[in-house]
Design a protein around this motif. Sequence first.
Motif, mmCIF file in Angstrom:
data_model
loop_
_atom_site.group_PDB
_atom_site.id
_atom_site.type_symbol
_atom_site.label_atom_id
_atom_site.label_comp_id
_atom_site.label_asym_id
_atom_site.label_seq_id
_atom_site.Cartn_x
_atom_site.Cartn_y
_atom_site.Cartn_z
ATOM 1 N N THR A 180 11.786 7.994 -3.183
ATOM 2 C CA THR A 180 10.648 7.689 -2.065
ATOM 3 C C THR A 180 11.391 7.967 -0.736
ATOM 4 N N LEU A 240 1.428 10.422 -2.763
ATOM 5 C CA LEU A 240 2.951 9.561 -3.494
ATOM 6 C C LEU A 240 2.222 8.541 -4.459
ATOM 7 N N ARG A 241 2.412 7.723 -5.637
ATOM 8 C CA ARG A 241 2.325 6.935 -6.764
ATOM 9 C C ARG A 241 2.985 5.812 -6.120
ATOM 10 N N ARG A 242 3.648 5.234 -4.904
ATOM 11 C CA ARG A 242 4.949 3.921 -4.148
ATOM 12 C C ARG A 242 4.079 3.473 -3.627
ATOM 13 N N THR A 243 4.706 2.242 -3.642
ATOM 14 C CA THR A 243 3.884 1.492 -2.845
ATOM 15 C C THR A 243 4.925 0.598 -2.185
ATOM 16 N N THR A 300 0.912 -0.832 -0.161
ATOM 17 C CA THR A 300 0.144 0.200 -0.009
ATOM 18 C C THR A 300 0.814 1.394 -0.180
ATOM 19 N N ARG A 301 0.398 2.594 -0.191
ATOM 20 C CA ARG A 301 1.101 3.557 -0.341
ATOM 21 C C ARG A 301 1.163 3.949 1.127
#
Length: 153
Positions: free
Chosen positions: A115, A62-65, A56-57
């Motif tokens: 990130t 932020l489009r990164r999990t 999950t984020r």
Amino acid sequence: MSESDDSSTEQLPEGSWASSAARRRNMQAIRSRDTTPERRIRQLVHAQGLRYRVSTRPLPALRRTADMVFGPAKVAVFIDGCYWHGCPEHYVPPRTNSGYWSDKVARNIARDRDTDEKLTQAGWLVLRFWEHEASDTCADKIFVEVRRRRGSR
């Protein structure tokens, strides 16, 4: 028999990154989540009584999990694959289509650092482990940090 029925003449989609149809199938089969190291670490952390979200984020914008997210403690855990994230011990540059894959791994490394920086600025603790690290050692480090950030309640 039509050309589409003959697997030996299988065509790559136009603009494909794969060096061959077989390589494309192989790369598409690689998991992006629920890898064996991730599952082992999650199992050990769960057995220690910690609960978390999977894949999950940490930050919705932020489009990164992250592989594991401990929201209230603000701890994001990533279990990085040696090839995809450029492990200094195990990364071996590809022999075919090396320009594309080397650039891809370099972009992954840059994205990982970005990130880490964004999460740290937002008050998160980022824990990164390589897939080859001992699962019990990783789980113990996660447990200690999450408990520390929760105030050992």
